[in-house]
Design an enzyme around this catalytic site. Structure first.
Site, PDB file in Angstrom:
ATOM      1  N   TYR A 149       0.813  -1.213   0.000  1.00 17.12           N
ATOM      2  CA  TYR A 149       0.000   0.000   0.000  1.00 17.12           C
ATOM      3  C   TYR A 149       0.850   1.268   0.000  1.00 17.12           C
ATOM      4  CZ  TYR A 149      -4.132  -2.766   1.340  1.00 17.12           C
ATOM      5  OH  TYR A 149      -5.155  -3.664   1.387  1.00 17.12           O
ATOM      6  N   LYS A 216       2.965 -13.732   6.245  1.00 17.67           N
ATOM      7  CA  LYS A 216       3.025 -14.767   5.215  1.00 17.67           C
ATOM      8  C   LYS A 216       4.514 -15.046   4.949  1.00 17.67           C
ATOM      9  CE  LYS A 216       0.569 -17.146   2.291  1.00 17.67           C
ATOM     10  NZ  LYS A 216      -0.075 -18.357   2.693  1.00 17.67           N
ATOM     11  N   ASP A 267      -3.043 -17.201   6.258  1.00 12.54           N
ATOM     12  CA  ASP A 267      -4.199 -18.037   5.888  1.00 12.54           C
ATOM     13  C   ASP A 267      -4.681 -18.861   7.076  1.00 12.54           C
ATOM     14  OD1 ASP A 267      -1.617 -18.778   5.250  1.00 12.54           O
ATOM     15  OD2 ASP A 267      -2.190 -20.369   3.875  1.00 12.54           O
ATOM     16  N   ASP A 291      -5.512  -5.406   6.727  1.00 12.27           N
ATOM     17  CA  ASP A 291      -6.695  -4.865   6.066  1.00 12.27           C
ATOM     18  C   ASP A 291      -7.734  -5.964   5.866  1.00 12.27           C
ATOM     19  OD1 ASP A 291      -8.418  -3.243   4.683  1.00 12.27           O
ATOM     20  OD2 ASP A 291      -7.199  -3.088   2.877  1.00 12.27           O
TER      21      ASP A 291
END
Ligand code: NAP
Length: 400
Positions: A149, A216, A267, A291
């Site tokens: 972002y 991640k 995840d 987010d």
């Protein structure tokens, strides 16, 4: 006469009559802001019995600013927020694809509001897709400046994108399909650690049991993996006597009231929040993960209409409704003002006016339990009566 809020030695200094700038927002923004302001004033009045009062100061952004000044985000607005340090805003329109950049992102970057804080909890009576929504009670700290972002992004086929693809191929042998769009994912130790520090400080202050780093890092080893590594590192360096890792507790070390530091792959975290929500308390995540996780968590407890948010830096903070402008309902006095109202409660809590924050939350809880609620809740609640935005605000004030 109102006075400015100050920030000294890492603390807010709040006068009895603080001046707080507000941006009412586009679309349904004016409807929900009008309702929220009435609730805030009633809660302050009730909690402080006339001794404290907020002087609200309107500053312009979005469509209203563009119409009046020709600029979507006038310098005067930024100057005012900078001078008064704490502001609250309704949703702003973000034109998709090209044109201006997101005003929200600009505000965050200019004032270095590096932590996006999203508490997610259940209010009794709110329709939820979960069987036991009350088991979820988390506060998500999302890094707000870096990651994908950061705004460093180049259009497919542009000179910049092609030059970068060429450079990466030539210098590092990196293979990227010619003509691709390119976005850059910068994540720094500095940016990651100051976010994790805020999350740990909050956990300690609020008596929360754990801080979970969500990343991640199994795939993106240096960016997301870095976030994990730097997070554990700063917990140990700065809060070594007040935190303990999950690993250590597994090896038989006693918690002794310390905050448990753990980490989860993104995840898996989505699954965990659905399956074992009560094992999580404070969550610290890079920008994109945070987010996505924030909206998913909010959906579990009944949706975005009630999800508040705050963007906080060092000495600056902007609190905001987390939903968009819902333009089709603009001016209809219809939508749920709960998100901006709870954002206000977060603001008062951050400023140390916890009595006001509690009054607001109590009022909202009472209004929901009375089942006189806005359309979004009414359409899913058995036996509910649909009321307008302003009637809902009146109901909240009754329960304040
Ligand atoms: P949206 O405005 O959040 O609206 C999507 C749907 O969510 C609405 O149609 C409505 O559902 C429901 N909703 C939103 N706010 C609600 C409220 N206060 N009470 C009850 N229901 C509510 O999302 P969008 O349509 O994707 O975005 C519209 C504009 O807002 C875009 O310009 C976008 O960029 C901007 N935006 C701004 C912010 C921000 O300023 N923080 C955040 C997100 C989006 P139903 O149709 O089912 O009634």
């Amino acid at each position: 006469m109102g006075e400015r809020i100050d920030f000294r030695d890492g603390r807010w200094v709040v006068p009895d009559h603080p001046i707080i700038p507000f941006i009412e927002g586009d679309g349904t923004g004016p409807d929900i802001w009008r309702a929220a302001r009435r609730v805030f004033d009633a809660a302050v009045d009730k909690a402080a019995r006339g001794k404290r009062r907020v002087e609200w100061l309107e500053v312009l952004a979005g469509e209203k600013a563009f119409k009046q000044t020709g600029s979507w985000l006038p310098d005067a607005t930024l100057d005012s927020i900078r001078a008064h340090r704490v502001a609250i805003k309704g949703p702003l329109t973000t034109p998709v694809g090209g044109g201006i950049r997101s005003l929200n992102v600009t505000l965050r970057q200019l004032l270095d509001l590096y932590a996006c804080i999203r508490p997610v909890r259940y209010f009794e009576g709110v329709p939820s897709p979960m069987r036991e929504p009350q088991r979820l009670d988390v506060v998500i700290f999302r890094e707000n400046i870096e990651d994908v972002y950061s705004g460093v992004e180049y259009r497919a086929g542009s000179g910049e994108a092609d030059a970068l693809i060429g450079f990466l191929a030539e210098r590092f042998g990196a293979k990227i399909r010619p003509g691709s769009a390119i976005g850059i994912k910068p994540m720094s130790k500095f940016g990651s650690q100051r976010l994790v520090v805020k999350a740990i400080q909050y956990a300690l202050r609020a008596g929360r049991r754990s801080v979970t780093l969500v990343h991640k890092g199994n795939i993106m080893k240096f960016t997301e993996g870095g976030f994990r590594e730097w997070g554990y590192e700063v917990a140990k360096e700065r809060f070594g006597d007040k935190t303990i890792t999950e690993d250590e507790t597994g090896k038989g070390k006693a918690e002794n009231g310390k905050v448990i530091m753990k980490d989860r792959i993104t995840d898996a975290m989505f699954a965990q929040l659905v399956l074992r929500p009560d094992e999580y308390s404070v969550i610290a995540a890079p920008n994109l993960n945070g987010d996505l996780l924030s909206d998913a968590a909010a959906a579990q407890v009944g949706g975005l209409g009630l999800a508040p948010g705050g963007n906080v830096g060092d000495g600056y903070a902007v609190f905001e409704a987390t939903h968009g402008t819902a333009p089709k309902y603009a001016g209809l006095d219809k939508v749920n003002p709960g998100s901006v109202i709870l954002s206000g409660a977060m603001m008062f809590e951050e400023l140390g006016w916890t009595d006001v924050a509690e009054a607001i939350v109590r009022g909202l809880g009472g209004a929901i339990r009375s089942r006189r609620v806005t359309y979004d809740l009414a359409r899913q609640m058995a036996g509910a009566t649909e009321v307008s935005t302003s009637q809902f605000a009146a109901g909240i004030i009754e329960h304040v």
